[in-house]
Write an enzyme that holds these catalytic residues in place. Structure first.
Site, PDB file in Angstrom:
ATOM      1  N   ASP A 124       9.510 -10.993  37.534  1.00 34.20           N
ATOM      2  CA  ASP A 124       8.723  -9.787  37.254  1.00 34.20           C
ATOM      3  C   ASP A 124       7.290 -10.099  36.852  1.00 34.20           C
ATOM      4  OD1 ASP A 124      11.011  -8.246  37.735  1.00 34.20           O
ATOM      5  OD2 ASP A 124      11.666  -8.445  35.658  1.00 34.20           O
ATOM      6  N   LYS A 129       4.707 -10.591  41.393  1.00 35.48           N
ATOM      7  CA  LYS A 129       4.670 -11.264  42.710  1.00 35.48           C
ATOM      8  C   LYS A 129       4.430 -10.248  43.830  1.00 35.48           C
ATOM      9  CE  LYS A 129       8.813 -12.725  41.904  1.00 35.48           C
ATOM     10  NZ  LYS A 129       8.970 -12.330  40.503  1.00 35.48           N
ATOM     11  N   GLY A 130       5.051  -9.040  43.664  1.00 29.75           N
ATOM     12  CA  GLY A 130       4.901  -8.014  44.686  1.00 29.75           C
ATOM     13  C   GLY A 130       3.439  -7.632  44.862  1.00 29.75           C
ATOM     14  N   ALA A 177      16.162  -8.685  43.119  1.00 32.53           N
ATOM     15  CA  ALA A 177      14.702  -8.624  43.011  1.00 32.53           C
ATOM     16  C   ALA A 177      14.211  -7.182  43.049  1.00 32.53           C
ATOM     17  CB  ALA A 177      14.073  -9.401  44.165  1.00 32.53           C
ATOM     18  N   GLY A 178      13.110  -6.939  42.368  1.00 36.32           N
ATOM     19  CA  GLY A 178      12.438  -5.651  42.456  1.00 36.32           C
ATOM     20  C   GLY A 178      10.941  -5.916  42.422  1.00 36.32           C
ATOM     21  N   HIS A 179      10.298  -5.761  43.562  1.00 33.05           N
ATOM     22  CA  HIS A 179       8.866  -6.070  43.663  1.00 33.05           C
ATOM     23  C   HIS A 179       8.100  -4.765  43.854  1.00 33.05           C
ATOM     24  CE1 HIS A 179       9.878 -10.412  45.127  1.00 33.05           C
ATOM     25  NE2 HIS A 179      10.399 -10.121  43.953  1.00 33.05           N
ATOM     26  N   ARG A 216      31.869 -21.932  51.511  1.00 30.88           N
ATOM     27  CA  ARG A 216      31.960 -21.834  52.979  1.00 30.88           C
ATOM     28  C   ARG A 216      32.970 -20.790  53.436  1.00 30.88           C
ATOM     29  NH1 ARG A 216      32.644 -27.976  52.715  1.00 30.88           N
ATOM     30  NH2 ARG A 216      33.362 -27.174  50.732  1.00 30.88           N
ATOM     31  N   GLN A 256      12.464 -13.631  41.891  1.00 34.89           N
ATOM     32  CA  GLN A 256      12.805 -14.186  40.574  1.00 34.89           C
ATOM     33  C   GLN A 256      11.667 -15.126  40.105  1.00 34.89           C
ATOM     34  OE1 GLN A 256      15.740 -14.286  43.028  1.00 34.89           O
ATOM     35  NE2 GLN A 256      15.743 -12.199  42.310  1.00 34.89           N
ATOM     36  N   THR A 278      14.789  -3.073  39.189  1.00 38.72           N
ATOM     37  CA  THR A 278      16.080  -2.929  39.847  1.00 38.72           C
ATOM     38  C   THR A 278      17.094  -2.236  38.959  1.00 38.72           C
ATOM     39  OG1 THR A 278      15.663  -4.884  41.181  1.00 38.72           O
ATOM     40  CG2 THR A 278      17.958  -4.263  40.923  1.00 38.72           C
ATOM     41  N   GLY A 299      16.406  -0.981  35.586  1.00 37.52           N
ATOM     42  CA  GLY A 299      15.855  -0.074  34.580  1.00 37.52           C
ATOM     43  C   GLY A 299      16.015  -0.587  33.156  1.00 37.52           C
ATOM     44  N   ASP A 339      -4.686  -6.781  31.236  1.00 35.03           N
ATOM     45  CA  ASP A 339      -5.042  -5.499  30.609  1.00 35.03           C
ATOM     46  C   ASP A 339      -4.055  -5.075  29.521  1.00 35.03           C
ATOM     47  OD1 ASP A 339      -3.434  -5.312  33.113  1.00 35.03           O
ATOM     48  OD2 ASP A 339      -3.141  -3.242  32.445  1.00 35.03           O
TER      49      ASP A 339
HETATM   50  P1  GDP Z   1       7.651  -8.825  40.584  1.00 35.27           P
HETATM   51  O1  GDP Z   1       9.141  -8.728  40.527  1.00 35.27           O
HETATM   52  O2  GDP Z   1       7.161 -10.188  40.225  1.00 35.27           O
HETATM   53  O3  GDP Z   1       7.074  -8.351  41.893  1.00 35.27           O
HETATM   54  O4  GDP Z   1       7.121  -7.836  39.458  1.00 35.27           O
HETATM   55  P2  GDP Z   1       7.631  -6.332  39.185  1.00 35.27           P
HETATM   56  O5  GDP Z   1       7.095  -5.458  40.261  1.00 35.27           O
HETATM   57  O6  GDP Z   1       9.080  -6.306  38.921  1.00 35.27           O
HETATM   58  O7  GDP Z   1       6.942  -6.051  37.800  1.00 35.27           O
HETATM   59  C1  GDP Z   1       5.557  -6.062  37.643  1.00 35.27           C
HETATM   60  C2  GDP Z   1       5.110  -4.657  37.194  1.00 35.27           C
HETATM   61  O8  GDP Z   1       3.804  -4.731  36.680  1.00 35.27           O
HETATM   62  C3  GDP Z   1       5.053  -3.651  38.328  1.00 35.27           C
HETATM   63  O9  GDP Z   1       5.371  -2.384  37.828  1.00 35.27           O
HETATM   64  C4  GDP Z   1       3.593  -3.710  38.770  1.00 35.27           C
HETATM   65  O10 GDP Z   1       3.146  -2.504  39.362  1.00 35.27           O
HETATM   66  C5  GDP Z   1       2.912  -3.940  37.458  1.00 35.27           C
HETATM   67  N1  GDP Z   1       1.676  -4.727  37.529  1.00 35.27           N
HETATM   68  C6  GDP Z   1       1.374  -5.767  38.359  1.00 35.27           C
HETATM   69  N2  GDP Z   1       0.185  -6.306  38.016  1.00 35.27           N
HETATM   70  C7  GDP Z   1      -0.257  -5.610  36.955  1.00 35.27           C
HETATM   71  C8  GDP Z   1      -1.405  -5.709  36.111  1.00 35.27           C
HETATM   72  O11 GDP Z   1      -2.252  -6.560  36.281  1.00 35.27           O
HETATM   73  N3  GDP Z   1      -1.503  -4.814  35.080  1.00 35.27           N
HETATM   74  C9  GDP Z   1      -0.558  -3.861  34.845  1.00 35.27           C
HETATM   75  N4  GDP Z   1      -0.736  -3.047  33.815  1.00 35.27           N
HETATM   76  N5  GDP Z   1       0.532  -3.726  35.619  1.00 35.27           N
HETATM   77  C10 GDP Z   1       0.687  -4.603  36.638  1.00 35.27           C
HETATM   78  P1  IMO Z   2      12.116 -10.321  40.580  1.00 41.21           P
HETATM   79  O1  IMO Z   2      12.091 -10.862  41.999  1.00 41.21           O
HETATM   80  C1  IMO Z   2      13.680 -10.699  36.530  1.00 41.21           C
HETATM   81  C2  IMO Z   2      17.778 -12.190  36.144  1.00 41.21           C
HETATM   82  C3  IMO Z   2      18.837 -11.251  35.616  1.00 41.21           C
HETATM   83  C4  IMO Z   2      19.736 -12.246  34.892  1.00 41.21           C
HETATM   84  C5  IMO Z   2      19.688 -13.453  35.812  1.00 41.21           C
HETATM   85  C6  IMO Z   2      20.868 -13.546  36.761  1.00 41.21           C
HETATM   86  O2  IMO Z   2      11.920  -8.862  40.501  1.00 41.21           O
HETATM   87  O3  IMO Z   2      11.207 -11.117  39.711  1.00 41.21           O
HETATM   88  P2  IMO Z   2      21.496 -12.218  38.983  1.00 41.21           P
HETATM   89  O4  IMO Z   2      21.752 -10.770  39.218  1.00 41.21           O
HETATM   90  O5  IMO Z   2      20.404 -12.797  39.792  1.00 41.21           O
HETATM   91  O6  IMO Z   2      22.744 -13.053  39.082  1.00 41.21           O
HETATM   92  O7  IMO Z   2      21.061 -12.313  37.420  1.00 41.21           O
HETATM   93  O8  IMO Z   2      18.490 -13.347  36.551  1.00 41.21           O
HETATM   94  N1  IMO Z   2      17.028 -11.694  37.315  1.00 41.21           N
HETATM   95  C7  IMO Z   2      15.762 -11.278  37.276  1.00 41.21           C
HETATM   96  N2  IMO Z   2      14.920 -11.129  36.232  1.00 41.21           N
HETATM   97  N3  IMO Z   2      13.251 -10.461  37.784  1.00 41.21           N
HETATM   98  C8  IMO Z   2      14.067 -10.629  38.850  1.00 41.21           C
HETATM   99  O9  IMO Z   2      13.648 -10.536  40.121  1.00 41.21           O
HETATM  100  C9  IMO Z   2      15.409 -11.011  38.613  1.00 41.21           C
HETATM  101  N4  IMO Z   2      16.471 -11.248  39.402  1.00 41.21           N
HETATM  102  C10 IMO Z   2      17.453 -11.673  38.597  1.00 41.21           C
HETATM  103  O10 IMO Z   2      18.279 -10.292  34.744  1.00 41.21           O
HETATM  104  O11 IMO Z   2      19.137 -12.618  33.674  1.00 41.21           O
HETATM  105 MG    MG Z   3      10.636  -7.560  39.623  1.00 40.73          MG
END
Ligand code: GDP
Ligand code: IMO
Ligand code: MG
Length: 442
Positions: free
Chosen positions: A13, A16-17, A39-41, A142, A223, A299, A301, A332
């Site tokens: 989180d 990366k997205g 993952a949730g990007h 496998r 991740q 992903t 909440g 920020d």
């Molecule tokens: P990812 O899994 O690495 O792609 O990250 P997520 O999307 O799960 O979480 C990052 C959150 O921070 C998202 O809601 C983005 O919209 C938000 N975000 C990304 N860059 C910034 C930033 O520079 N400032 C703020 N305030 N929010 C950001």
């Molecule tokens: P993105 O791509 C943050 C965490 C879970 C748990 C551990 C194992 O959005 O950064 P799993 O369901 O993969 O077996 O859970 O990994 N986890 C993440 N934490 N961002 C993610 O993806 C994650 N994907 C899995 O919360 O601790």
């Molecule tokens: Mg994420």
């Protein structure tokens, strides 16, 4: 742009997205190489927010090919939902391709993930309960079902019927759960196969073609480094390899084609799920970071645990991934704080430790040793160059770059594309040439 890997340098989180979307502007191909719908990007473009779980964050550019690579695990139901949602928002998925050797997440994987977490009680991992671990476990054992099997109706019938019977024994005897109906699972997955068949390809061949055409390829990690199965904070990790090395395995390319590796890190730290987190703040400042940063899992909440930036972990990410540079996001979020702490080393039973202990028990004992820096207490959201930043914010970034001995190439100050500083004059001297600065449109 060359061939670039984007990885998460913390516990996921990191943003990366956003960074992948930004860089995808100059990419011909974007490849997701591991992970699944855990993952949730999030990508924000003007007033639209896209939450992507499996589809690469390059999908918003109509001419960019997006490939879900062999190292991923695919939940077809969620993927189809994602395709449909993008269609509703006017985004085409015509350029979306899925590796035929990626493994398929089945209903029993989700059920076993949920049941296993419950049974573990206080030893739970805190997984996303999306069946990720069980899907990768079947791959290693496998007995997995791959996309190539999914799209072959006859093969799928016999494989799924056998697999469901086998897993029913696990569900009933080990977890005391009701069994699944093999025929119903077959019918459900045959329908998914019909939807996904046009997207399934030999992705390694497609990527090789792109390499030969000297296309720009972006490899998008899911991740983060500390969630890596081999190099993360085991057992509180995911079941794949998010680190840069995982890109070669998961996409099916040799390391010689990779030009650069970018690590994405927040200006502080978050973690979802269980496991030690030395800089975690369970106080008012932790709440501020969570509220201002809107730190809730994309992903699941779930609220993300928040804490100060941990440079021990940062240095580890530089080493394990061979990072060329960093993208620091969410600067920020620190805007209102009078002072900001950075963990520079750990205290383990009175001894100073400068590196991440690979022993889980040792890691659980780590107490952060902090350096305190002044905050800037003004908004950075509208800064568009390093010169616009308050001097203390710039000092903070310089301090991070010095601690991690890696330049900062990108600074993010908000979710939107335009809330970004592409550092052309790097803060800490590049080890190699930095990225070409892409033209960013808001
Ligand atoms: P990812 O899994 O690495 O792609 O990250 P997520 O999307 O799960 O979480 C990052 C959150 O921070 C998202 O809601 C983005 O919209 C938000 N975000 C990304 N860059 C910034 C930033 O520079 N400032 C703020 N305030 N929010 C950001
Ligand atoms: P993105 O791509 C943050 C965490 C879970 C748990 C551990 C194992 O959005 O950064 P799993 O369901 O993969 O077996 O859970 O990994 N986890 C993440 N934490 N961002 C993610 O993806 C994650 N994907 C899995 O919360 O601790
Ligand atoms: Mg994420």
């Amino acid at each position: 742009m060359a061939n670039v890997i984007v990885i998460g340098a913390q516990w996921g989180d990191e943003g990366k997205g956003k960074i992948t979307d930004l860089l995808s502007r100059s990419a011909d191909v974007v490849v997701r190489y591991q992970g699944g719908v855990n993952a949730g990007h999030t990508v924000v473009v003007k007033d639209q927010t896209f939450k992507l779980h499996l589809i690469p964050s390059g999908i918003l550019y109509p001419n960019t090919k997006c490939i879900i690579g062999s190292g991923t695990v695919i939940d077809p139901k969620v993927l189809i939902g994602e395709i449909d949602q993008l269609a509703e928002l006017g985004v085409s998925t015509e350029q979306l391709y899925i590796s035929q050797t990626a493994h398929v997440t089945m209903p029993y994987h989700r059920l076993i993930d949920q049941a296993s977490e419950e049974q573990r009680g206080e030893h739970k991992i805190g997984t996303t309960k999306r069946g990720i671990g069980p899907t990768y476990a079947d791959k290693s054992e496998r007995i997995g079902i791959r996309m190539v099997d999914l799209i072959d109706p006859d093969g799928l019938r016999s494989q799924v019927t056998w697999a469901v019977k086998h897993k029913n024994a696990v569900l009933e005897k080990l977890y005391n759960r009701p069994p699944l109906d093999p025929a119903a699972v077959v019918e459900e997955y045959l329908a998914y196969a019909d939807r996904l068949r046009p997207h399934v390809i030999d992705s390694s061949l497609e990527i090789d073609k792109a390499v030969r055409d000297r296309a720009n390829i972006l490899f998008e990690g899911a991740q983060g480094t500390l969630l890596d199965l081999d190099h993360g904070t085991y057992p509180y990790v995911t079941s794949s390899n998010p680190i840069s090395g995982g890109a070669c395995v998961g996409a099916g390319v040799g390391p010689t084609i990779i030009d650069r590796v970018i690590g994405v890190a927040k200006a502080y730290t978050t973690r979802v799920g269980e496991g030690p987190f030395p800089t975690e703040l369970e106080d008012e400042i932790g709440t501020i970071l969570g509220d201002v940063g809107a730190e809730f899992g994309t992903t699941t909440g779930r609220p993300r645990r928040c804490g100060w930036f941990d440079a021990v972990i940062g240095r580890y990410a530089v080493r394990i991934n061979g990072l060329d540079c960093l993208a620091i996001t969410k600067l920020d979020v620190l805007d209102s704080l009078p002072e900001i702490k950075v963990c520079v080393a750990y205290d383990i039973d009175g001894e100073v430790c400068n590196h991440l202990p690979s022993n889980a028990r040792q890691f659980a004992k780590c107490k952060p040793i902090y350096k305190t820096l002044p905050g800037w207490q003004q908004s950075t959201a509208d800064c568009r160059s390093l010169a616009d930043l308050p001097p203390t914010a710039l000092s903070y970034l310089k301090f991070l770059a010095e601690l991690m001995e890696v330049p900062i190439a990108i600074v993010s100050l908000g979710p939107s594309r335009d809330q970004t500083i592409i550092v052309e004059d790097p803060i800490h001297g590049p080890k190699r040439a930095l990225l070409d600065a892409p033209q960013i449109s808001p």
